[in-house]
Structures are given as structure tokens and as C-alpha cells.
Design an enzyme around this catalytic site. Structure first.
Site: not given
Length: 503
Positions: A12-13, A142, A175, A203, A205
């Protein structure tokens, strides 16, 4: 020991990497490998409503997962869009939704143009609908990291509401990849302590190359799950990479564990590289081609003396082998290590000659491979038996479309230097025609070429060392000479010079 759930979001990501698009069959293959061999806990496989192809991919994966009793491990990113995403999931056969919501007041105000109360009401309706359809719900916040920086009161207002809803997990994404390790710990520590009975995923990044450091701090703060991608794929600078994260957890965090099988990390990495076309940097930790290769001779020497240059990242953990590069920085120890692998032993004098030859080649060629070694040894031993009285000093070879190739060369025979030019059917033929002109002046007839063989090491690339073996007929007997170079014509010229000295 505390178990950390690993949710892989490569499909997905990771697929949001610029220029990457997996086919349905590729997605299924990656999903099967991640769940059955790598043993991640969960997979986020797609975003709802994206395309017909995405729907087909999810349907293939959910059908396989249902047959293999792991449908609860397949997750889909969904949206606050009334019944649309829920119906899409039902048609695709998925049972776990990751609902994308706004985790910062900035996003809520400027993108959705709604109040917190309006947003929460719509979220509650989607969660209730999903529950009525037997769909388990996790919720993404998000831009949560910027929310904690700039509107923490909104984040806590939202979490106060959300933790009372019938959901399984709260997913907290950095995000834009902006968090520092200290912020990651402070923000998550405050949240985990305030909501001790809620499962939180982090999550990360990698925009500032801090994703692994932030993952470590997230674990230290008490999160129960991590979102990772194979090879660190993802938007912009990508996500926290699966292989590096698992290695860090296993080596530096003794109080936590995952279910991931280290030995399977390299194979899934190479599979995703092939399917995505997204090349792994050679120096990428754990999975890069060079990360278990010693280049400096002093390192190979140290490894011979009680493994002085080993660390805990042993290649065997990941189904890989340590290698010793051959090039201009190689010492005898590097070469001996490679010779041991080939079962070859050389006398010290020959080993020195081979070492010098590899250094010379390394100045012209990035690396010499282990498979090149037998060719180099053959060339060295062959050359050692020949006294050089004839030397090809210089040459120019040309090749043009619709024009005959030509060669100009300068040759020293004893104390004399000769220069001639000629054309031919190919560059080497032109070279030989010019050479014949020189030898006509000496009243010497050159041998006749009877066989010309070229070979490169197994698996050699376009820059591989090339061995040319030429057989000559001379005075009723046969001569064989070899030349070695990364250029095929040059290797033939080297073999020819050896012939000139033999006759």
C-alpha cells in the site's frame, strides 16, 4: 518479553513510491512470502477505491488468505466516505479496514473544512457501519506528528473520543517524516500513559533519515505495533525499512521481540526489487549488495586474525555470505580469502604477482570478481614464462558504420621502433594487417591464426574480464597464447604480443 506487531505496508504505502505499480499476481506473491516465510503479523495491501486493478489484487489476496486461515491479517486503507469504502471492502472480501482520518487541526481545518465535532460524528458512523458488516476497524490519525507539535489539544480531544469507539488499534503516522527521536518518545510516552488500554501502532517516514531512530524511541515509549516496508519503499524518502528495523530490534532491544524470520528478509527484498524496478542501493544496510563485502586488505587480514572486523550483523543471519572484494585496495589477505573459496593455493611469489595484477586492473575497472581469479592466475603464470623482446607500444583502433575499420600501431622490436597503419574487416583484422606490414620490413613471416576463442567468467557483466585464447600454426607446430583485459580487442592484442615474443 514484549511482542511488537509488525504490519508491512509495502503493497500500500510502499507502492506509493514514484514510478512503482505492482500487478495483481505480483501483489499476491509478495503477500504470500511476507506472511508465510517472513512471518510479519499483518499486511496493508491496498487503498480502497483506487482502481479496478487494485480491486482485483485485493480480491486475489483475500481469497488466498481465506483459504489459508489468515484473512484477519489482511488490511485495507479506507476513507471517511459513508458506505463507499465499506461496500468496496465487502466486495473485495476484506475484513480489516484502516480508516484514514485527520490527526491535526491544520489538516482538518484546511483540507476538510470541518469542525472536530463534525469529523468525529462522521467517523463514528463509518465505524458503526463497519462493525455492523463484521469488519474490524483500525484508525489512522493522518499528520498526527504535526498535530502533536501544533495542536496537541485537538489530538487528545480526538483520542478521548476514539478510545471509546469499538476499534482494534490506533495508528499514529509521522506522515511527513518530521519527528526527531526525542519528540517521538515524548509524544508517544504521553499518549501511551494516558490511554494504557489502547493498542497504538507507529508509522515512521524517513525524510530526515531518522526513521529507525524514531522506531526505537517509539518502542521505548510503549507502542505495540510498527508499520514497515520492504527496502524502505514509500512516498518521498520512503518508510522505515523492514530489514534494518528487525536487525536493530534483535540486536539492541533485548526486552522486545517480533515474529519476523531474519533469514527470509533478503529473499523478499530481492523479490520486491525485481517486481518494483526500485533498485536497492548497494550500501543499504542488511540487504545491499556491498554491506557484507570487505574491500580493504587490512580488514581481510583482521578477519583472518580472530575476526577483528566482524560485528553482530553476521551475513549468515540473513541467508547471505561475507565476501572479500578484489580491486586496487586489495591486499594479499583479500586475495587469499577468495582463493580459499576456490580451493586454489599459490606460491608466495605468484601470489605477489597476482596481487599486483589485481591492483593494476582495479585502477581501470571498479572491481574484480572472484570468478575472474582463475583467468588472472592463468594470465600471470603464462606471462611469467615469456621474455618480452617485442612490445606493442601504442595503437589507435577505429570503427565506423559503412567504413572499413582501421588501425595504426607502434611496435618496438629490440631497439627498433616501427609504425604502420592498415584497414581490415574488423578492428583486430586491421591490427594484424598493420602488424604484417611491420614484420615484412623485418622479413619475418607471422604465424597463421587457426583458432580464436573468447570467454568471460560465469555470470560476468559487460565490464567483466575477457580472456582471449588464440591458437597459431608456426613452423609445423601449434602455439597457444592468452590475453586478459576488460576489452575484448585489447585482450586479443595482448595474446598477439605474447605470440610475437614466443616466435
Amino acid at each position: 518479553m514484549r511482542h511488537i506487531e509488525i504490519m508491512d505496508t509495502t503493497l500500500r504505502d510502499g507502492e506509493q513510491t514514484s514510478g512503482v505499480s505492482f500487478s495483481a499476481s505480483e501483489k499476491l506473491t509478495i503477500a504470500q512470502l511476507l506472511l508465510k516465510e517472513v512471518m510479519v503479523d499483518r499486511l496493508e495491501v491496498a487503498s480502497a477505491r483506487v482502481s479496478a486493478g487494485e480491486f482485483d489484487a485485493v480480491k486475489k489476496i483475500t481469497e488466498w488468505a481465506a483459504e489459508n486461515d489468515c484473512l484477519d491479517k489482511i488490511e485495507v486503507l479506507t476513507f471517511v466516505d459513508g458506505e463507499t469504502s465499506v461496500n468496496w471492502m465487502l466486495e473485495a472480501g476484506a475484513k480489516v479496514m484502516n480508516l484514514l482520518t485527520k490527526g491535526s487541526l491544520n489538516h482538518l481545518t484546511h483540507q476538510l473544512k470541518k469542525t472536530p465535532e463534525q469529523h468525529f460524528s462522521e467517523i463514528a458512523q463509518v465505524i458503526a457501519l463497519a462493525r455492523s458488516k463484521d469488519i474490524l476497524c483500525n484508525v489512522y490519525l493522518e499528520d498526527w506528528s504535526n498535530g502533536m507539535r501544533n495542536s496537541p489539544e485537538y489530538v487528545f480531544q480526538y483520542l478521548d473520543f476514539l478510545t471509546k469507539e469499538p476499534i482494534k488499534r490506533v495508528l499514529l503516522p509521522d506522515t511527513l517524516g518530521v519527528l526527531t527521536p526525542r519528540e517521538t518518545f515524548d509524544f508517544l510516552d504521553a499518549i501511551v500513559k494516558r490511554y494504557p488500554n489502547t493498542h497504538f501502532d507507529f508509522h515512521a517516514h524517513n525524510d530526515y533519515d531518522l526513521s529507525i531512530a524514531n522506531v526505537m524511541e517509539a518502542i521505548r515509549a510503549g507502542v505495540q505495533g510498527l508499520h514497515l516496508t520492504v527496502n524502505g519503499m514509500g512516498e518521498r524518502a520512503g518508510n522505515a525499512p523492514l530489514a534494518s528495523t528487525i536487525a536493530v530490534i534483535n540486536d539492541f532491544m533485548p526486552d522486545v521481540k517480533t515474529a519476523v524470520v531474519e533469514k527470509s528478509l533478503y529473499s523478499v527484498s530481492k523479490l520486491v526489487e525485481t517486481f518494483s524496478g526500485f533498485r536497492i542501493p548497494v550500501n543499504k544496510p542488511v540487504v545491499g549488495e556491498n554491506v557484507f563485502t570487505q574491500t580493504a586488505g587490512i580488514h581481510a587480514d583482521g578477519d583472518n586474525k580472530k575476526n577483528l572486523y566482524f560485528n553482530n550483523l553476521m551475513p549468515e543471519r540473513f541467508g547471505r555470505l561475507r565476501q572479500y572484494a578484489l580491486g586496487k585496495t586489495s591486499g594479499k589477505a583479500n586475495i587469499e580469502k577468495n582463493l580459499q573459496e576456490l580451493g586454489i593455493t599459490l606460491a608466495d611469489a605468484d601470489l605477489k604477482k597476482v596481487t599486483q595484477r589485481i591492483i593494476e586492473l582495479g585502477d581501470r575497472k571498479e572491481a574484480v570478481t572472484r570468478e575472474d581469479l582463475p583467468y588472472i592466475i592463468s594470465d600471470i603464470l603464462d606471462s611469467s614464462a615469456i621474455e618480452e623482446k617485442v612490445v606493442v607500444l601504442n595503437y589507435v583502433l577505429t570503427h565506423s558504420k559503412n567504413l572499413k575499420p582501421s588501425a595504426t600501431l607502434q611496435v618496438q622490436i629490440g631497439e627498433e621502433i616501427f609504425e604502420e597503419s592498415a584497414q581490415g574487416d574488423g578492428q583486430y583484422d586491421a591490427f594484424m594487417n598493420a602488424l604484417k606490414k611491420i614484420y615484412c620490413q623485418k622479413n619475418i613471416e607471422l604465424p597463421q591464426l587457426t583458432d580464436y576463442a573468447v570467454r568471460i567468467p560465469p555470470g560476468g557483466k559487460t565490464d567483466a574480464l575477457c580472456e582471449t585464447i588464440i591458437t597459431w600454426a608456426y613452423n609445423g607446430r601449434s602455439l597457444k597464447t592468452r590475453g586478459l583485459d576488460s576489452d575484448q580487442t585489447v585482450s586479443a592484442i595482448i595474446a598477439t604480443q605474447k605470440m610475437l615474443n614466443l616466435i
